[in-house]
Design a protein around this motif. Structure first.
Motif, short mmCIF file in Angstrom:
data_model
loop_
_atom_site.label_atom_id
_atom_site.label_comp_id
_atom_site.label_asym_id
_atom_site.label_seq_id
_atom_site.Cartn_x
_atom_site.Cartn_y
_atom_site.Cartn_z
N LEU A 219 0.83 -1.22 0.08
CA LEU A 219 -0.16 0.05 0.12
C LEU A 219 0.82 1.11 -0.01
N VAL A 220 2.04 1.35 0.86
CA VAL A 220 2.67 2.32 0.75
C VAL A 220 3.57 2.44 -0.61
N ILE A 221 4.20 1.40 -1.24
CA ILE A 221 4.91 1.46 -2.31
C ILE A 221 4.02 2.05 -3.58
N SER A 222 2.73 1.52 -3.44
CA SER A 222 1.93 1.68 -4.67
C SER A 222 1.39 3.47 -4.60
N SER A 223 1.34 3.79 -3.24
CA SER A 223 0.86 5.26 -3.19
C SER A 223 2.05 5.97 -3.56
N LYS B 190 4.49 5.23 -6.20
CA LYS B 190 4.50 5.12 -7.51
C LYS B 190 3.31 5.78 -7.98
N GLN B 191 2.23 6.14 -7.43
CA GLN B 191 1.28 7.06 -7.95
C GLN B 191 1.25 8.39 -7.83
N GLY B 192 2.51 8.81 -7.15
CA GLY B 192 2.87 10.08 -7.07
C GLY B 192 2.22 10.76 -5.85
N ASP B 193 1.43 9.95 -4.87
CA ASP B 193 0.58 10.36 -3.78
C ASP B 193 1.57 10.33 -2.50
N LEU B 194 2.30 11.23 -2.27
CA LEU B 194 3.30 11.02 -1.00
C LEU B 194 2.73 11.22 0.00
N VAL B 195 1.48 11.99 0.17
CA VAL B 195 0.87 12.40 1.41
C VAL B 195 0.16 11.01 1.95
N ASP C 126 10.87 12.35 2.69
CA ASP C 126 10.59 12.39 1.24
C ASP C 126 10.38 11.16 0.62
N GLU C 127 10.45 10.96 -0.83
CA GLU C 127 10.05 9.88 -1.39
C GLU C 127 10.94 8.76 -1.01
N ASN C 128 12.15 8.92 -1.03
CA ASN C 128 13.16 7.88 -0.71
C ASN C 128 13.21 7.44 0.69
N GLY C 129 12.72 8.39 1.42
CA GLY C 129 12.62 8.34 2.97
C GLY C 129 11.58 7.37 3.49
N VAL C 130 10.46 7.45 2.82
CA VAL C 130 9.24 6.72 2.78
C VAL C 130 9.59 5.14 2.51
N ALA D 206 23.81 5.26 -1.20
CA ALA D 206 22.54 6.33 -0.87
C ALA D 206 21.80 6.75 -2.04
N ALA D 207 22.32 6.73 -3.09
CA ALA D 207 21.40 7.31 -4.28
C ALA D 207 21.08 6.12 -5.06
N GLY D 208 20.73 5.03 -4.37
CA GLY D 208 20.09 3.80 -5.06
C GLY D 208 18.64 4.13 -5.70
N ASP D 209 18.16 3.17 -6.53
CA ASP D 209 16.70 3.16 -7.03
C ASP D 209 15.84 2.44 -5.75
N TYR D 210 15.22 3.28 -5.03
CA TYR D 210 14.43 2.98 -4.03
C TYR D 210 12.90 2.32 -4.51
N ARG D 211 12.62 2.97 -5.56
CA ARG D 211 11.34 2.36 -6.20
C ARG D 211 11.44 0.80 -6.45
N THR D 212 12.57 0.51 -7.24
CA THR D 212 12.68 -0.76 -7.65
C THR D 212 12.93 -1.64 -6.47
N ALA D 213 13.78 -1.26 -5.63
CA ALA D 213 14.35 -1.86 -4.48
C ALA D 213 13.10 -2.22 -3.38
N SER D 214 12.23 -1.43 -3.40
CA SER D 214 11.31 -1.74 -2.48
C SER D 214 10.23 -2.70 -2.87
N THR D 215 10.03 -3.04 -4.31
CA THR D 215 9.36 -3.82 -4.63
C THR D 215 10.14 -5.29 -4.84
N GLN D 216 11.45 -5.06 -4.87
CA GLN D 216 12.43 -6.40 -4.94
C GLN D 216 12.19 -6.75 -3.25
#
Length: 331
Positions: free
Chosen positions: A111-115, A117-122, A140-144, A295-305
């Motif tokens: 649920l967190v990751i999906s939000s 990726k949908q651009g809804d950081l709040v 921020d996005e990477n922090g979440v 620290a500059a890793g791809d957290y979007r991909t990493a979170s899904t993995q």
């Protein structure tokens, strides 16, 4: 001792239904018991005796929980035929499933990751706040995503590997005792002024109970990451698994908990990201060391993995434990 069929069936049941609120759940009952006893004990003790009161709380929760589970198990294993035997097996499988929390962990993280990726950081921050203890409003996005990766790695140990470990060596009573210990820690095992003394026993016992499972979880993350990347990036699978093991050994102690850093470090090494670092709790900045390198890793991909690796590690743990149980039954 439970059988391999019961363990596998319980694991699959958790994957299918999770922990629906309308079904009775031992952990919720344990939580209510903890709240009731805390409210009953604390007003009646002096501050100097809070540590002793905390020990009493642990005893009054853990021992009855294990005893009740033992008695229920004995009642369910009484000789029976037909419908009674099927009903007893179904109840036992359900009770075993309540000690495992993979579906809830994966669903909450997704649920967190999906939000994000949908651009809804709040929305992502709000959903993250339901599964972590830190302040999330300013992440921020990477922090979440970093926090989501940390919690799935840590809770893989608490919510899946540890219960399966205790189910394999001591059956339902020991697994329920572990859940009672873990629930105590989550409710009173804080280092705040309110709980520093009262929650001391719960926190220390939880550290002891998770010592072996946390290290098994780290090794399972290494193995699962190898299997995961072998299917997707065969040429890098070995090097990524080796890096997972290296970071686990190097940074596993870079955590305020003696156990949580082990699976988090293994996950950071496998995904090539950096976890940990300063976090805010209740408005107070807590300086924590970093775990991992990039620290500059791809957290979007990493979170899904990370979610996929957690599911794979859980499956490996259950199948291995089932094989051990089968071997023990055939001795």
């Amino acid at each position: 001792m439970i059988g391999p069929f019961e363990l596998i069936a319980a694991f699959l049941l958790d994957l299918v239904i999770g922990d629906p609120r309308w079904l009775p759940h031992p952990v919720r009952l344990i939580g209510r018991g903890i709240a009731f006893l805390e409210n009953s004990i604390r007003p009646r003790i002096q501050k100097n005796y809070e540590k002793i009161a905390g020990v009493l709380l642990v005893v009054l929760i853990v021992l009855p929980a294990a005893l009740i589970a033992f008695l229920i198990r004995g009642a369910l294993y009484l000789p029976g035929r037909g419908v009674l035997m099927v009903a007893a097996a179904a109840i036992m499988i359900y009770l075993v499933a309540t000690t495992i929390a993979l579906r809830e962990l994966v669903s909450s993280a997704n649920l967190v990751i999906s939000s994000v990726k949908q651009g809804d950081l709040v929305s992502a921050r709000g959903k993250l706040s339901m599964i972590v203890g830190r302040d999330t409003q300013s992440l921020d996005e990477n922090g979440v995503l970093r926090a989501a990766i940390e919690t799935v790695a840590e809770n893989l140990s608490d919510g899946v590997i540890a219960p399966v470990f205790y189910l394999a060596i001591g059956g339902l009573p020991l697994a329920i005792a572990y859940k009672a210990i873990n629930t105590l820690d989550s409710m009173v095992g804080y280092k705040s002024e309110k709980y520093l003394s009262f929650g001391w026993a719960a926190a220390r016992l939880d550290d002891i109970a998770n010592f072996i499972p946390a290290r098994l979880t780290g090794l399972l993350v290494v193995l699962a990451s190898f299997c995961y990347f072998l299917l997707r990036r065969p040429g890098n699978a070995f090097s990524l698994a080796r890096n997972s093991f290296r970071i686990m050994r190097r940074d596993g102690r870079n955590h305020t908990s003696p156990n949580s850093g082990i699976p988090e470090a293994a996950m950071a090494g496998a995904l090539g990201v950096r976890l940990g670092g300063p976090s805010t709790y209740g408005g107070v900045l807590v300086q924590k060391p970093f775990i991992g390198d990039n620290a500059a890793g791809d957290y979007r991909t990493a979170s899904t993995q990370a979610v996929s690796i957690v599911v794979l590690a859980a499956g490996i743990a259950v199948l291995t434990s089932a094989a051990v149980l089968s071997f023990r039954m055939n001795l």
